[in-house]
Design an enzyme around this catalytic site. Structure first.
Site, mmCIF file in Angstrom:
data_model
loop_
_atom_site.group_PDB
_atom_site.id
_atom_site.type_symbol
_atom_site.label_atom_id
_atom_site.label_comp_id
_atom_site.label_asym_id
_atom_site.label_seq_id
_atom_site.Cartn_x
_atom_site.Cartn_y
_atom_site.Cartn_z
ATOM 1 N N ARG A 60 0.827 -1.209 0.000
ATOM 2 C CA ARG A 60 0.000 0.000 0.000
ATOM 3 C C ARG A 60 0.863 1.261 0.000
ATOM 4 O O ARG A 60 0.551 2.254 -0.668
ATOM 5 C CB ARG A 60 -0.915 -0.018 1.224
ATOM 6 C CG ARG A 60 -1.900 1.146 1.282
ATOM 7 C CD ARG A 60 -3.018 0.834 2.275
ATOM 8 N NE ARG A 60 -3.813 2.016 2.531
ATOM 9 C CZ ARG A 60 -3.803 2.690 3.672
ATOM 10 N NH1 ARG A 60 -3.021 2.299 4.667
ATOM 11 N NH2 ARG A 60 -4.559 3.755 3.844
ATOM 12 N N HIS A 64 0.625 4.265 -2.782
ATOM 13 C CA HIS A 64 0.345 5.649 -2.405
ATOM 14 C C HIS A 64 1.492 6.575 -2.789
ATOM 15 O O HIS A 64 1.266 7.750 -3.076
ATOM 16 C CB HIS A 64 0.075 5.740 -0.905
ATOM 17 C CG HIS A 64 -1.308 5.316 -0.530
ATOM 18 N ND1 HIS A 64 -1.976 5.803 0.572
ATOM 19 C CD2 HIS A 64 -2.174 4.444 -1.114
ATOM 20 C CE1 HIS A 64 -3.179 5.261 0.640
ATOM 21 N NE2 HIS A 64 -3.316 4.418 -0.360
ATOM 22 N N GLY A 70 4.783 10.354 -8.655
ATOM 23 C CA GLY A 70 5.531 9.267 -9.224
ATOM 24 C C GLY A 70 6.222 8.505 -8.111
ATOM 25 O O GLY A 70 6.177 8.895 -6.942
ATOM 26 N N ASP A 72 8.778 8.227 -6.164
ATOM 27 C CA ASP A 72 9.954 9.021 -5.791
ATOM 28 C C ASP A 72 10.235 8.990 -4.296
ATOM 29 O O ASP A 72 11.036 9.792 -3.797
ATOM 30 C CB ASP A 72 9.782 10.464 -6.249
ATOM 31 C CG ASP A 72 8.678 11.208 -5.500
ATOM 32 O OD1 ASP A 72 7.853 10.534 -4.839
ATOM 33 O OD2 ASP A 72 8.641 12.443 -5.561
ATOM 34 N N SER A 74 8.544 10.026 -1.917
ATOM 35 C CA SER A 74 8.083 11.218 -1.186
ATOM 36 C C SER A 74 7.261 10.822 0.030
ATOM 37 O O SER A 74 7.185 11.570 1.011
ATOM 38 C CB SER A 74 7.285 12.149 -2.107
ATOM 39 O OG SER A 74 6.203 11.468 -2.710
ATOM 40 N N GLU A 86 3.353 13.752 3.347
ATOM 41 C CA GLU A 86 2.352 12.776 2.904
ATOM 42 C C GLU A 86 2.071 11.718 3.974
ATOM 43 O O GLU A 86 0.923 11.332 4.192
ATOM 44 C CB GLU A 86 2.827 12.060 1.636
ATOM 45 C CG GLU A 86 2.928 12.919 0.404
ATOM 46 C CD GLU A 86 3.644 12.183 -0.726
ATOM 47 O OE1 GLU A 86 3.576 10.942 -0.776
ATOM 48 O OE2 GLU A 86 4.290 12.856 -1.546
ATOM 49 N N ASN A 92 -2.872 8.096 4.900
ATOM 50 C CA ASN A 92 -1.713 7.267 5.220
ATOM 51 C C ASN A 92 -1.577 6.993 6.714
ATOM 52 O O ASN A 92 -0.558 6.463 7.163
ATOM 53 C CB ASN A 92 -0.436 7.933 4.702
ATOM 54 C CG ASN A 92 -0.421 8.037 3.189
ATOM 55 O OD1 ASN A 92 -0.853 7.124 2.497
ATOM 56 N ND2 ASN A 92 0.055 9.155 2.671
ATOM 57 N N PRO A 159 -6.901 7.786 -5.064
ATOM 58 C CA PRO A 159 -8.242 7.210 -5.240
ATOM 59 C C PRO A 159 -8.898 6.978 -3.881
ATOM 60 O O PRO A 159 -8.235 6.598 -2.915
ATOM 61 C CB PRO A 159 -7.964 5.885 -5.950
ATOM 62 C CG PRO A 159 -6.645 6.081 -6.612
ATOM 63 C CD PRO A 159 -5.855 6.970 -5.701
ATOM 64 N N THR A 190 -6.472 -8.001 -1.664
ATOM 65 C CA THR A 190 -6.508 -9.352 -1.104
ATOM 66 C C THR A 190 -5.677 -9.441 0.170
ATOM 67 O O THR A 190 -5.875 -10.349 0.985
ATOM 68 C CB THR A 190 -6.001 -10.389 -2.128
ATOM 69 O OG1 THR A 190 -6.233 -11.706 -1.620
ATOM 70 C CG2 THR A 190 -4.516 -10.237 -2.406
ATOM 71 N N ASP A 242 -10.117 -10.197 3.337
ATOM 72 C CA ASP A 242 -10.744 -11.457 2.950
ATOM 73 C C ASP A 242 -10.315 -12.532 3.951
ATOM 74 O O ASP A 242 -9.493 -12.258 4.831
ATOM 75 C CB ASP A 242 -10.448 -11.813 1.482
ATOM 76 C CG ASP A 242 -9.016 -12.247 1.199
ATOM 77 O OD1 ASP A 242 -8.382 -12.873 2.065
ATOM 78 O OD2 ASP A 242 -8.536 -11.975 0.087
#
Length: 317
Positions: A60, A64, A70, A72, A74, A86, A92, A159, A190, A242
């Protein structure tokens, strides 16, 4: 991941940062640090044995990272002064594996100082997380550089779990990713655990007509209400994604078809013929899912935009 912004402004955002992309290659460290991937794998394996949540959070974390400026690194930078980074933004907040990347970076630096970027180490670690969970291996393109900017405000571009298929498609398309990539990459769900806050909107006051999202199986919705009551809910309450949350398999797609997916964004894959057919394909063939996921991870992780190789992943040089 209002995470939703006008198409034009988002396009400008990514054209600026991704235009700084670096050429990647499979043998980038062949002469300068051939041991890099083995070193990272060793660290990730050791940490995953101590904490079974590590693979999911590393995967994840990489996603993110790549979806903003990109790949990088960050997301690894610490907040400083008046700037909130971030990693300290709400999307996060549940990431907890930064120490794994720190450990891998120290181990690599001990052998090849100043050579391997934190961005590449994170890309290796995400791949290793999948492999250690029973998923596919892929050859990670190498040569990313680390970025110098990390802003919590930009995480609104990630997203969101409430996105419908049109919003998801737009978000992925702006990063050069197709519908095939979208369906394959969401298969990462999953692994891991989802907090109640990510699906509460589906089980309480869904809309003016339904209290519960009608696309959820009623018995499953009832069980979610038991785990996530409106009142007196435990701080970190939630549920595994799941029944096999530490195994990288195709169970997630079968749950979508059974109307047992936790996130509205995952269920939205059934709302177009193209994405629905891919869900069926991956639900019935783990091999097809693994192949598609590998290809899409290579594509996503090739989004670059950094400028340096950090000595410490948490601070710029």
């Amino acid at each position: 991941m209002a995470y939703f912004v006008p198409l034009l402004s988002t396009f400008l955002f990514f054209s600026i940062y991704y235009s700084q992309s670096n050429a990647l290659s499979s043998n980038y460290y062949a002469k300068t640090c051939p041991q890099a991937e083995d070193i990272v794998m060793k660290v990730v394996k050791e940490e995953a044995q101590k904490d079974r949540r590590v693979p999911a959070t590393l995967l994840r974390m990489h996603f993110h990272d790549c979806f903003l400026r990109g790949c990088d690194a960050s997301i690894l930078l610490s907040s400083k002064g008046k700037n909130t980074a971030e990693k300290d933004a709400p999307p996060n907040g549940s990431l907890h594996g930064f120490y794994v990347i720190d450990g891998a970076k120290r181990a690599v630096e001990a052998i090849c100082p100043g050579v391997v970027s934190c961005a590449d180490i994170l890309a290796f670690a995400a791949r290793d997380a999948v492999v250690l969970s029973g998923g596919p291996y892929w050859n990670v393109p190498k040569g990313r550089k680390d970025g110098r900017i990390s802003r919590a405000s930009e995480t609104t571009l990630l997203p969101k779990p409430t996105f419908n298929i049109s919003q998801l498609q737009q978000s992925f398309r702006q990063r050069g990713l197709s519908l095939d990539d979208l369906v394959a990459l969401l298969g990462a769900h999953t692994l891991g655990f989802t907090h109640c806050s990510s699906f509460m909107n589906r089980i309480y006051n869904f809309n003016s007509t339904h209290d519960i999202d009608p696309t959820l199986r009623p018995s499953f919705a009832a069980s979610l209400k038991g785990i996530c009551p409106l009142k007196n809910r435990a701080k970190n309450a939630g549920i595994s994604n799941d029944p096999s949350p530490t195994t990288f398999d195709n169970t997630h797609y079968r749950l979508i078809l059974q109307k047992k997916s936790l996130l509205f964004s995952d269920h939205s894959l059934l709302t177009t013929p193209k994405t629905k057919s891919l869900v069926y394909k991956f639900a019935t063939s783990k091999a097809a899912f693994h192949k598609a996921f590998s290809n899409s991870m290579i594509k996503m992780s090739s989004l670059t935009g950094g400028q340096e190789v950090r000595k410490d992943c948490r601070v710029v040089n």
